[in-house]
Design a protein around this motif. Structure first.
Motif, PDB file in Angstrom:
ATOM      1  N   LYS A   9      34.133  65.725  51.197  1.00  0.00           N
ATOM      2  CA  LYS A   9      34.749  65.820  50.070  1.00  0.00           C
ATOM      3  C   LYS A   9      35.699  66.818  50.518  1.00  0.00           C
ATOM      4  O   LYS A   9      36.609  67.531  49.710  1.00  0.00           O
ATOM      5  N   ALA A  10      35.226  67.492  51.271  1.00  0.00           N
ATOM      6  CA  ALA A  10      36.490  68.808  51.298  1.00  0.00           C
ATOM      7  C   ALA A  10      37.254  68.063  52.054  1.00  0.00           C
ATOM      8  O   ALA A  10      38.843  68.576  51.920  1.00  0.00           O
ATOM      9  N   VAL A  13      39.847  67.161  49.347  1.00  0.00           N
ATOM     10  CA  VAL A  13      40.322  68.275  48.782  1.00  0.00           C
ATOM     11  C   VAL A  13      40.948  68.075  49.383  1.00  0.00           C
ATOM     12  O   VAL A  13      42.143  69.378  49.025  1.00  0.00           O
ATOM     13  N   TRP A  14      41.289  69.042  50.881  1.00  0.00           N
ATOM     14  CA  TRP A  14      42.629  68.665  51.769  1.00  0.00           C
ATOM     15  C   TRP A  14      44.053  68.180  51.326  1.00  0.00           C
ATOM     16  O   TRP A  14      44.942  68.467  50.619  1.00  0.00           O
ATOM     17  N   LEU A  15      43.183  66.577  51.372  1.00  0.00           N
ATOM     18  CA  LEU A  15      44.411  65.517  51.059  1.00  0.00           C
ATOM     19  C   LEU A  15      45.131  65.937  49.971  1.00  0.00           C
ATOM     20  O   LEU A  15      46.339  65.828  49.909  1.00  0.00           O
ATOM     21  N   CYS A  16      44.467  65.885  48.882  1.00  0.00           N
ATOM     22  CA  CYS A  16      44.884  66.514  47.897  1.00  0.00           C
ATOM     23  C   CYS A  16      46.362  67.619  47.066  1.00  0.00           C
ATOM     24  O   CYS A  16      47.324  67.580  46.987  1.00  0.00           O
ATOM     25  N   ALA A  46      34.294  69.775  43.029  1.00  0.00           N
ATOM     26  CA  ALA A  46      34.685  69.857  43.752  1.00  0.00           C
ATOM     27  C   ALA A  46      34.891  71.679  44.214  1.00  0.00           C
ATOM     28  O   ALA A  46      35.871  72.540  44.861  1.00  0.00           O
ATOM     29  N   VAL A  47      34.889  72.412  42.944  1.00  0.00           N
ATOM     30  CA  VAL A  47      35.516  73.751  42.563  1.00  0.00           C
ATOM     31  C   VAL A  47      34.435  75.105  43.824  1.00  0.00           C
ATOM     32  O   VAL A  47      33.322  74.496  44.077  1.00  0.00           O
ATOM     33  N   GLY A  48      35.492  75.722  44.536  1.00  0.00           N
ATOM     34  CA  GLY A  48      35.160  76.275  45.504  1.00  0.00           C
ATOM     35  C   GLY A  48      34.824  75.761  46.754  1.00  0.00           C
ATOM     36  O   GLY A  48      34.427  76.509  48.086  1.00  0.00           O
ATOM     37  N   VAL A  49      35.077  74.532  47.372  1.00  0.00           N
ATOM     38  CA  VAL A  49      34.936  73.877  48.027  1.00  0.00           C
ATOM     39  C   VAL A  49      36.293  73.867  48.964  1.00  0.00           C
ATOM     40  O   VAL A  49      37.317  73.833  48.790  1.00  0.00           O
TER      41      VAL A  49
END
Length: 249
Positions: A9-10, A13-16, A46-49
Motif C-alpha cells: 500500500k505504501a 502511494v509512492w507510485l501515485c 490510505a490516508v496518512g500512509v
C-alpha cells in the motif's frame, strides 16, 4: 519469492505521487483493485500512509518505471533477488509487527484456554511465537502470568478467523482419527460460528437438583399414618390399667 512488493500500500502511494503510471499498472504491480488505487490517488484510501520508495528499496529500477510510463499496457516487473530464491519455502513462525508483539501472551493464553486441542506448533504459526513461551503459559510459569488476560488473537489482528478455524478443524480431525473421544463442545468447534450459535441449548439439570432423582417419590402421608399408628399403640399400652377387682385383691 513473492511476486508482490513489500509494504504494497505504501508503495502504491509512492507510485501515485511520483510517477505517471496508470491506475491499472499500479494495481497489477501492488496486488490491488484498480478502484482502490484510484482511491489512493484521490486521497480517500490510505490516508496518512507514507509513501515507500520501491527504487530506493530495491523493488523496482528507474528503467522499469520509464518503460511502463512510455507504454500504458506494460506490466511492471518486481526486481529479482538471486539470494532470495526459494525464501518463501523457509519454515518458522510468522512475523509479528513490533506494535503487536506485546499482545502475543494474551492471545496464547486465549488459545490455550479455549482451544486446548491445538498443538504448540499450530499456536506458534497462528500468532508468531515460540514453543517455550507457549509452554510457559500452559504451565503458568511465565514471568508475567498474573497480569495476562486471555484475548482472541483474531480481535488483536494476529491471525485471521479463517486461519484459526482451519487450525481447529485440523486438530479435531486428527484427534478423531487417533480415536480420542470428542466432547460436545469440541464437536461444536467443527462447524462455523453461525451454525454453532444456531444450535439448541442442551438441557442441563440444575446443580441443586442433582441426585434428587434417586429418592423415592412415595406419598408422604404414608409416613404420617405409620407415625400415627405408633402413637395410638403407645397410648393404648400407656392407659392399659388393671381392673378394679384385681386392684382390690
Amino acid at each position: 519469492m513473492s511476486d508482490k512488493p513489500i509494504m504494497a500500500k505504501a508503495t502504491a502511494v509512492w507510485l501515485c505521487d511520483n510517477t505517471t503510471l496508470t491506475f491499472k499498472q499500479i494495481a497489477d504491480f501492488c496486488g490491488f483493485h484498480e478502484l482502490e488505487v484510484q482511491g489512493i490517488a484521490d486521497g480517500d484510501v490510505a490516508v496518512g500512509v507514507k509513501g515507500f520508495d520501491p527504487i530506493a528499496n530495491n523493488q523496482l529500477t528507474q528503467e522499469e518505471i520509464d518503460k511502463a510510463e512510455a507504454s500504458p499496457t506494460y506490466k511492471l516487473k518486481l526486481k529479482f533477488y538471486a539470494a532470495a530464491a526459494g525464501e518463501e519455502k523457509r519454515r518458522g513462525p510468522r512475523y509479528t509487527p513490533l506494535s503487536k508483539r506485546q499482545d502475543r501472551p494474551a492471545s496464547i493464553y486465549w488459545l490455550v484456554k479455549f482451544h486446548p486441542e491445538l498443538t504448540d506448533g499450530q499456536i506458534s504459526k497462528l500468532v508468531g511465537t515460540t514453543k517455550p513461551t507457549i509452554q510457559a503459559i500452559r504451565e503458568r510459569t511465565h514471568w508475567n502470568i498474573n497480569n495476562i488476560e486471555p484475548i482472541d488473537p483474531v480481535a488483536l489482528g494476529l491471525c485471521k478467523q479463517s486461519e484459526l478455524d482451519a487450525a481447529v478443524q485440523k486438530a479435531n480431525a486428527k484427534k478423531a482419527k487417533d480415536g480420542e473421544a470428542m466432547s460436545d463442545d469440541e464437536r461444536r468447534k467443527l462447524v462455523s460460528t453461525e451454525q454453532s450459535l444456531g444450535m439448541p441449548a442442551e438441557p442441563k439439570m440444575p446443580s441443586a437438583m442433582a441426585g434428587l432423582e434417586t429418592f423415592s417419590l412415595s406419598d408422604p402421608r404414608d409416613d404420617e399414618d405409620e407415625e400415627d399408628t405408633r402413637d395410638v399403640s403407645d397410648a393404648d399400652s400407656f392407659f392399659n390399667l388393671p381392673d378394679d377387682d384385681d386392684s382390690e385383691d
